[in-house]
Design a protein around this motif. Structure first.
Motif, PDB file in Angstrom:
ATOM      1  N   GLU A  80       1.020  -1.265   0.143  1.00  0.00           N
ATOM      2  CA  GLU A  80      -0.136   0.048  -0.056  1.00  0.00           C
ATOM      3  C   GLU A  80       0.944   1.388  -0.092  1.00  0.00           C
ATOM      4  OE1 GLU A  80      -4.287  -1.001   1.899  1.00  0.00           O
ATOM      5  OE2 GLU A  80      -2.435  -0.909   3.430  1.00  0.00           O
ATOM      6  N   GLN A  81       1.949   1.184   0.463  1.00  0.00           N
ATOM      7  CA  GLN A  81       3.012   2.233   0.096  1.00  0.00           C
ATOM      8  C   GLN A  81       3.241   2.639  -1.240  1.00  0.00           C
ATOM      9  OE1 GLN A  81       3.125   3.758   3.094  1.00  0.00           O
ATOM     10  NE2 GLN A  81       2.149   1.786   3.746  1.00  0.00           N
ATOM     11  N   TYR A  82       2.974   1.721  -2.081  1.00  0.00           N
ATOM     12  CA  TYR A  82       3.557   1.741  -3.505  1.00  0.00           C
ATOM     13  C   TYR A  82       2.484   1.837  -4.616  1.00  0.00           C
ATOM     14  CZ  TYR A  82       8.191   1.121  -1.622  1.00  0.00           C
ATOM     15  OH  TYR A  82       9.247   1.094  -0.830  1.00  0.00           O
ATOM     16  N   CYS A  83       1.335   1.359  -4.384  1.00  0.00           N
ATOM     17  CA  CYS A  83       0.039   1.424  -4.972  1.00  0.00           C
ATOM     18  C   CYS A  83      -1.030   1.327  -4.196  1.00  0.00           C
ATOM     19  CB  CYS A  83       0.186   0.261  -6.134  1.00  0.00           C
ATOM     20  SG  CYS A  83       0.461  -1.305  -5.482  1.00  0.00           S
ATOM     21  N   THR A  84      -2.146   1.301  -4.888  1.00  0.00           N
ATOM     22  CA  THR A  84      -3.494   1.664  -4.430  1.00  0.00           C
ATOM     23  C   THR A  84      -4.346   0.171  -4.460  1.00  0.00           C
ATOM     24  OG1 THR A  84      -4.335   2.587  -6.215  1.00  0.00           O
ATOM     25  CG2 THR A  84      -3.648   4.147  -4.301  1.00  0.00           C
ATOM     26  N   PRO A  85      -4.037  -0.911  -3.752  1.00  0.00           N
ATOM     27  CA  PRO A  85      -4.884  -2.023  -4.164  1.00  0.00           C
ATOM     28  C   PRO A  85      -6.429  -1.858  -3.607  1.00  0.00           C
ATOM     29  CG  PRO A  85      -3.546  -2.499  -2.116  1.00  0.00           C
ATOM     30  CD  PRO A  85      -3.208  -1.070  -2.809  1.00  0.00           C
ATOM     31  N   SER A  86      -7.412  -2.477  -4.418  1.00  0.00           N
ATOM     32  CA  SER A  86      -8.446  -2.488  -3.904  1.00  0.00           C
ATOM     33  C   SER A  86      -8.960  -3.841  -2.980  1.00  0.00           C
ATOM     34  CB  SER A  86      -9.569  -2.537  -5.200  1.00  0.00           C
ATOM     35  OG  SER A  86      -9.363  -3.878  -5.758  1.00  0.00           O
ATOM     36  N   ALA A  87     -10.098  -3.666  -2.674  1.00  0.00           N
ATOM     37  CA  ALA A  87     -10.445  -4.773  -1.482  1.00  0.00           C
ATOM     38  C   ALA A  87     -10.374  -6.127  -2.431  1.00  0.00           C
ATOM     39  CB  ALA A  87     -11.812  -4.771  -1.022  1.00  0.00           C
ATOM     40  N   LYS A  88     -10.931  -6.315  -3.652  1.00  0.00           N
ATOM     41  CA  LYS A  88     -10.599  -7.433  -4.329  1.00  0.00           C
ATOM     42  C   LYS A  88      -9.301  -7.859  -4.620  1.00  0.00           C
ATOM     43  CE  LYS A  88     -15.196  -7.804  -6.511  1.00  0.00           C
ATOM     44  NZ  LYS A  88     -16.170  -8.094  -7.767  1.00  0.00           N
ATOM     45  N   GLU A  89      -8.483  -6.809  -5.034  1.00  0.00           N
ATOM     46  CA  GLU A  89      -7.056  -6.935  -5.277  1.00  0.00           C
ATOM     47  C   GLU A  89      -6.301  -7.660  -3.967  1.00  0.00           C
ATOM     48  OE1 GLU A  89      -6.490  -3.800  -8.881  1.00  0.00           O
ATOM     49  OE2 GLU A  89      -6.211  -3.264  -6.635  1.00  0.00           O
ATOM     50  N   LYS A  90      -6.620  -7.161  -2.802  1.00  0.00           N
ATOM     51  CA  LYS A  90      -6.154  -7.644  -1.385  1.00  0.00           C
ATOM     52  C   LYS A  90      -6.629  -9.094  -1.215  1.00  0.00           C
ATOM     53  CE  LYS A  90      -6.088  -3.176   0.761  1.00  0.00           C
ATOM     54  NZ  LYS A  90      -6.514  -2.351   1.876  1.00  0.00           N
ATOM     55  N   GLU A  91      -7.896  -9.319  -1.726  1.00  0.00           N
ATOM     56  CA  GLU A  91      -8.311 -10.648  -1.535  1.00  0.00           C
ATOM     57  C   GLU A  91      -7.513 -11.803  -2.254  1.00  0.00           C
ATOM     58  OE1 GLU A  91     -12.413 -13.078  -2.316  1.00  0.00           O
ATOM     59  OE2 GLU A  91     -12.583 -11.065  -1.871  1.00  0.00           O
ATOM     60  N   LEU A  92      -7.302 -11.421  -3.661  1.00  0.00           N
ATOM     61  CA  LEU A  92      -6.637 -12.191  -4.424  1.00  0.00           C
ATOM     62  C   LEU A  92      -5.019 -12.278  -3.928  1.00  0.00           C
ATOM     63  CD1 LEU A  92      -7.703 -10.616  -8.154  1.00  0.00           C
ATOM     64  CD2 LEU A  92      -7.855 -13.260  -7.251  1.00  0.00           C
ATOM     65  N   LEU A  93      -4.472 -11.183  -3.514  1.00  0.00           N
ATOM     66  CA  LEU A  93      -3.021 -11.384  -2.911  1.00  0.00           C
ATOM     67  C   LEU A  93      -2.994 -12.267  -1.979  1.00  0.00           C
ATOM     68  CD1 LEU A  93      -2.183  -7.443  -3.067  1.00  0.00           C
ATOM     69  CD2 LEU A  93      -0.879  -9.185  -4.245  1.00  0.00           C
TER      70      LEU A  93
END
Length: 787
Positions: A265-278
């Motif tokens: 999150e310091q380098y980009c702006t992940p959405s809730a769905k992107e965090k879930e995938l990660l």
């Protein structure tokens, strides 16, 4: 006493399914047994009918995280089973119909253990259980038992054996279970062959030393789950540039690994769905928006500019094995995490190969002695319009089957050979499609050898005996030639499938359209594919079902001057587009002061005109990919050359300010013309080029031109659909082909079609690029086989 035999098909081996069945049966005081066999899981159970019904319901509700039940068949037995308890029986060898589980990211329980000093798994890099760990990467036969994996050489110690046999333990029958005493080990080597001495590091162990080496700016080759990766500190520009130079990877962006979401999150702006995938068991590389590559706040250092040149996204992945978690424990910044290979070659998977090939790239090697049986790359995904888009389907996804739509239940066994680029192959059987992991571009001899080896492995693993083989229509594809050789050798039918029809059928199948569905309007936009008129197609509007298609519209064909050279020298596409729309004398008179015209004037135009006019090594193509290349080169992106497929289109998309797209009514988008000739519509870019050249004269910013082109082309696609809908009954529009990896184009076309109340089908189970082509080939061949 009521008795039943319950047969369960799906992903039910190696995932803790039998212990779950056992636990539920004991809870309900049922008798019987459960075992693995070639078809899946077989249960014999006796009790009251009410308790058996409850048993079946709970199995479906409480199945393990990695399990996937495709079918559950209950058969009332006329014979009482002689059991006075419920037990887990040994595996039964029978016809292979079960599935192989994809490799799974480390579960939370195992992660806690490797960081717990009181656990016997403390800092053990191969910790796993039935909920996580290696599967496809270590298997060479079914059933999924230890002796059929690369763990067969590691005899379990008494403690591991006890856990393996304990039905209440989450490691019950976890085939790769191991510990420091009995399992695989890691070690650190220097690339120059000199010894690594303890005095060099005051660290906990060799794995911990890797973190220190990364922080010092070293490049490391790290043997992981499905291959060997190259890693360095992503904020160290010297290390990143050195890695690029040594790996011979000029511009293609590097993937990044970060310890946790907070660092990402310091380098980009992940959405809730992107965090879930990660954080999922798949743990793919997720492409995340990073407008102008976000400058992180202190104390986080900025990324090297060489990490992702020309991009506005970053590909992040979280640690997905205990080894990675241990390496990253003290790493408070991202690392480059890229495949251990030279450009276009397959990823190294064994120690000797790594030493031979990577010693000129890496300074150190972290290796281990558990063999990787199957090379499995990291999967790559992104979220587009709140929907998953798979760009590379590999670790975590493959070889999980895809259930086919109604009508495909009893199709024969089919083998589809896939494409030349981004190859996968597909096995069709029992109403399911099994796609291989991403294998790469077959023009490389090492990749092609790996393709052949992996195909043989899958055929043996799944006991697949195809009754027909499907190949791409392009006669020079290596996959096509190999498929024809196999068909002749085995005396089975061969089906030549048109490239873009395959793209469309793949999307139809994953969207569950039945075999006998009415035709859809498929829009297949890509680099190129062999057409039925012996030209190269790539901007197609096909009215298609699973068996046949009619070409209704296409992008206006232009010569591909120089053949394959035009794929990398993008100015050739610009010149071809311009001379197809204008007379060159007119270009010089009206636009001679433009940089692009001056640039092209320095090229051997007489020779180029001769090639173009006579179609000498300059076949006609309706390629959308080459149109994007032409526009990109015109505004100065990758004009002289590009170093990887799609580079110019990706960098042009990255220029666009999202705010401009919301103001499309305030900017004049580029127009296209729809012509009708010889019973087909042609999208003519002439008016687009005329307006674009005027914008260049007025020194319009490249980002504005890029936005106007994307919006204008999206509008042209939708207008073409509306024209065709007036003449044909169309219930669904399919968007497919590699060009639709362009997020802006996909969202613009999708949203505009939905505004017109048109049903739009896109990909989410297989890539829209050639990585999904084999699925389409397979279902078309199956449909034709049944006629």
């Amino acid at each position: 006493m009521y008795t039943e035999e319950i047969r369960i098909y799906g992903t039910v081996q190696g995932v803790g399914f039998r212990p779950t069945v056992y636990r539920i049966a004991k809870d309900l005081k049922l008798n019987g047994d459960v075992c693995n066999d070639g078809e899946g899981v077989l249960i014999r159970v006796s009790g009251t009918q009410k308790s058996v019904d409850e048993f079946v319901h709970r199995i479906q509700q409480e199945s393990p995280t990695l399990a996937n039940i495709n079918r559950l068949i209950r058969t009332c037995s006329q014979t009482d089973f002689i059991f006075d308890d419920f037990v887990i029986s040994h595996s039964i060898n029978s016809a292979i119909k079960t599935q192989i589980v994809p490799d799974a990211a480390t579960c939370e329980d195992c992660k806690q253990e490797i960081f717990d000093p009181l656990s016997r798994y403390y800092r053990y890099p191969f910790t796993n259980c039935t909920h996580c760990g290696p599967r496809l990467s270590i298997i060479n036969a079914i059933p999924y038992d230890r002796h059929n994996t690369s763990m067969k050489d590691f005899k379990m110690c008494p403690q591991c054996s006890k856990e393996y046999a304990d039905i209440e333990n989450r490691r019950f029958h976890a085939q790769p279970v191991a510990c420091y005493t009995c399992g695989p080990q890691t070690w650190l080597e220097r690339a120059d062959g000199k010894p690594v001495t303890a005095a060099m590091f005051s660290m906990l162990d060799d794995v911990d030393a890797v973190c220190s080496l990364l922080q010092k700016g070293e490049i490391l080759a790290i043997k992981g789950l499905g291959g060997i990766h190259l890693a360095c500190d992503a904020t160290n520009n010297i290390a990143v540039e050195k890695l690029r130079e040594q790996k011979q990877r000029d511009d293609k962006p590097f993937a990044l690994m970060a310890r946790d979401i907070e660092i990402i999150e310091q380098y980009c702006t992940p959405s809730a769905k992107e965090k879930e995938l990660l954080e999922s068991t798949v743990a793919p590389i997720v492409l995340i928006n990073s407008p102008h590559l976000l400058i992180p706040p202190s104390p986080y250092p900025p990324l090297s500019p060489s990490v992702a040149p020309g991009q506005n996204t970053l590909g992040f992945i979280l640690p997905y094995t205990p080894l990675h978690h241990l390496i990253m424990r003290r790493m408070n910044r991202p690392i480059v995490f890229t495949s251990g290979n030279f450009v276009d070659e397959p990823q190294c998977i064994n120690n000797d190969e790594a030493r031979e090939k990577l010693s000129k790239i890496a300074d150190y090697f972290l290796l281990h002695n558990r063999d990787i049986i199957n090379r499995v790359d990291d999967s790559v995904v992104r979220i587009v319009g709140e929907k998953l888009q798979i760009i590379r389907r590999a670790r975590g996804y493959a070889p999980a089957p895809i259930n086919l739509p109604s009508g495909f239940e009893k199709v024969p066994q089919i083998l589809a050979m896939g494409s030349e680029l981004k190859n996968t192959f597909c096995l069709l059987r029992d109403g399911q499609a099994i796609l291989s992991q991403h294998l790469g571009d077959l023009a490389n001899t090492t990749v092609f050898k790996n393709y052949q080896d992996t195909l043989n492995l899958y055929l043996n693993l799944f006991k697949h005996q195809p009754e027909a083989i499907a190949v791409d229509q392009h006669p020079e594809y290596l996959s096509t030639k190999f498929g024809k050789e196999l068909a002749v050798a085995n005396q089975i039918n061969i089906y030549n499938i048109q490239h873009h029809h395959s793209h469309i059928a793949a999307c139809m199948a994953e969207n569950n359209l039945p075999l006998d569905s009415a035709p859809v309007l498929g829009i297949a936009l890509d680099g190129l594919g062999y057409g039925e008129d012996n030209t190269f197609w790539g901007g197609e509007f096909l009215l298609a079902d699973y068996r046949k298609f009619t070409r209704l519209a296409t992008l206006k064909p232009v010569p591909l001057i120089g053949g394959e050279k035009a794929n990398y020298q993008l100015w050739r596409n610009t010149y071809s587009q311009l001379i197809s729309s204008f007379n060159w004398v007119e270009i010089k008179q009206n636009y001679g002061s433009l940089e692009i015209v001056k640039y092209l004037e320095k090229k051997p135009l007489i020779l180029l005109n001769k090639l173009s006019d006579n179609l000498l090594n300059s076949p006609l193509t309706s390629s959308t990919g080459r149109l994007f290349d032409a526009v990109a080169a015109a505004i100065g992106i990758c004009r002289e050359k590009c170093s990887y497929e799609g580079q110019a289109a990706i960098e042009m998309e990255a220029l666009i300010d999202e705010k401009l797209l919301n103001k499309h009514k305030e900017i004049r988008t580029y127009p296209f013309k729809l012509n009708f000739l010889d019973n087909i519509y042609y999208i003519d870019p002439y008016p687009m080029w005329k307006t674009l050249l005027k914008d260049l004269q007025q020194q319009t910013a490249a980002k504005i031109i890029a936005a106007k082109f994307h919006l204008g082309f999206a509008i042209a696609i939708v207008e073409t659909v509306n024209t065709l809908r007036k003449q044909h009954s169309i219930n669904h529009v399919v968007l497919t082909g590699g060009v639709f990896q362009n997020r802006i184009l996909l969202e613009q076309v999708t949203n505009r079609l939905k505004t017109s109340r048109i049903s739009v089908l896109t990909h989410s189970l297989v890539p829209c690029n050639d990585g999904g082509l084999s699925l389409g080939q397979a279902v078309i061949a199956a449909a034709k086989y049944q006629v």
